[in-house]
Design an enzyme around this catalytic site. Sequence first.
Site, short mmCIF file in Angstrom:
data_model
loop_
_atom_site.label_atom_id
_atom_site.label_comp_id
_atom_site.label_asym_id
_atom_site.label_seq_id
_atom_site.Cartn_x
_atom_site.Cartn_y
_atom_site.Cartn_z
N ALA A 11 2.07 -21.81 -27.01
CA ALA A 11 3.04 -22.35 -25.78
C ALA A 11 3.18 -22.99 -24.95
O ALA A 11 3.74 -23.81 -24.04
CB ALA A 11 2.50 -21.18 -25.14
N ARG A 16 5.23 -34.99 -23.40
CA ARG A 16 5.06 -36.08 -23.66
C ARG A 16 5.39 -36.67 -25.04
O ARG A 16 6.09 -37.73 -25.20
CB ARG A 16 3.46 -36.35 -23.86
N GLY A 80 -3.11 -21.94 -18.74
CA GLY A 80 -4.49 -22.16 -19.98
C GLY A 80 -4.44 -21.53 -20.60
O GLY A 80 -3.91 -20.69 -21.36
N ASP A 106 -1.63 -26.95 -31.99
CA ASP A 106 -1.01 -28.95 -32.03
C ASP A 106 -2.28 -29.60 -32.87
O ASP A 106 -2.96 -30.18 -32.89
CB ASP A 106 -0.66 -29.53 -31.23
N GLU A 158 -15.22 -29.91 -19.55
CA GLU A 158 -13.40 -30.15 -19.53
C GLU A 158 -13.68 -31.66 -19.00
O GLU A 158 -14.52 -31.75 -17.84
CB GLU A 158 -12.51 -29.62 -18.82
N ASN A 236 -0.25 -34.91 -28.52
CA ASN A 236 0.18 -34.98 -27.71
C ASN A 236 1.66 -35.92 -27.63
O ASN A 236 2.45 -35.96 -27.01
CB ASN A 236 -0.89 -35.32 -26.01
N LYS A 359 25.92 -33.61 -60.30
CA LYS A 359 25.65 -32.19 -59.70
C LYS A 359 25.79 -30.75 -59.77
O LYS A 359 26.63 -30.03 -60.99
CB LYS A 359 26.70 -32.05 -58.18
N TYR A 395 37.54 -30.86 -58.47
CA TYR A 395 37.69 -30.03 -56.90
C TYR A 395 39.56 -29.47 -56.96
O TYR A 395 39.94 -31.27 -56.79
CB TYR A 395 37.50 -30.06 -56.42
#
Length: 466
Positions: A11, A16, A80, A106, A158, A236, A359, A395
């Site tokens: 979430a 940054r 948090g 992440d 932390e 980050n 192609k 084409y």
Amino acid sequence: MKGNCTVILAAGEGTRMKSQKPKVLAEVLFRPMIDWVIDCVKTCGLQDNNICVVTGFGKEYLDEHLPQSIVKVVQEERLGTGHAVMQAKEFISAHGNANVLVLNGDAPLMDSDTVSHALEYHKRSDSAVTVISAHVDNPTGYGRIVRDAHGTFSGIVEERDATDEQKAINEVNSGAYWFNCQALLIALDKLATDAKYRLNSAKEYYLTDAIEILRSIGQRATTFNSKSSDVVLGANDRVQLAALNEIARKRVLEKHMRAGVSIPFSDGVIIDPTVTIGADTEILCGTVLRSGTVIGKGCNIGPDVNLSSCVIGDGCHIVSVYGEDAKVGADTSVGPFARLRPGTVIGKDARVGNFVEVKNSSVGDGTKISHLSYVGDADVGNNVNIGSGCATVNYTGKEKFRTTIGDGAFIGCDTSLVAPVNVGERAYTAAGSTITEDVPSDALALGRARQVIKKDWVKSKKPYKK
Ligand code: UD1
Ligand code: CA
């Protein structure tokens, strides 16, 4: 891993990164970080309906990106990591007394071996929570693993709350944990209601406080130390993202080298982790192999090749080629300077040379298109020779038509094949022809103005220059 489940935290905004998209969609080796995390849990045997992703910032991007079969819950406010997990309470309680793996969306380098071994340890040690930790050179920014005088794990502190002594601890929390589902639910309730945890220095609900909470009610908390410190790495900002890319890139290259692929100079060689390459193939500089690509044995690939979803047979030479959704048979050579567009299927022992574009076409075995030609919407047989400067005129500006060229045909230089048109087996077209009608097998088609010579024309003309 049956019965167990996972909650992936995704979430966060990732301010940054300076992106409109959620951070977990930032890419490592062309794959969003969240896909790495999902691949990891799937490799461990978890199915989509046992995977729950907590979305928030830019949730519409994730809703679009993730398969429907993956469960999603929304965290409306970012309060948090503990608060993020609270959003998945219903999902967690549906898993009864099984275990739930909580992961950061992440941290793409978390691997399935570490996760599986951590689960074994979690069960064996009969723990309510097992934190996957790692020793890192620079612990700044991570939660530190705190132990008591006997070395027993007592909690996570932390960075912002750590004392100088704690800051020196280099064993850190990876952000990945195995919890017993019921224990986690108890911890989340306490986290939400106990003022001690609610009003911490960051005004956030820290998932890491669950360790202390569970220990305080007599439950067991352990750590599982990962062999590789890379598992903790997240990005980050885009500088850290580049660092993750470099680690992931080198890992993939090493895996191939150990499996018999030569990559003597790895500059600019970027290989998606899902690509497979046969032994004795050599990959040279500037080669980018994207997802869905399969390379055979004994090939020479590069320099300067970019392939996505291409299947290249054994013994091919591919140099300076841009290919998408194309298939190339064994011992064929493509390039330098060729483009294979989607729907191209080239046979064995064939040659697609310089400045050739193919192609949505099939090109048979032994066929040569050596220079400066366009083959689009065509079915070209075996052992055909297409001269320099030819084009399928496929084409009309409105509709596209196909061209068919039979086995052994010879298309003279600078032939335009105006589709729909068929050239029969072994037929020839004269150089410079515009072919608008079918050419029977074994025939020669000439479709150009006859040459006229005007004798002494220059002398009769006023001189252009004196
Ligand atoms: C967290 C851990 C820290 C650990 C580190 C590892 C906490 C309190 N700290 O810190 O111990 O070393 O991860 O990387 O858990 N997220 C949400 N909603 C939120 C906040 C975060 O979904 O409200 C998501 C983020 O998108 C991210 C993950 O949770 O994927 C981790 O969040 P982040 O803010 O990066 O946690 P850290 O402070 O790095
Ligand atoms: Ca982080």
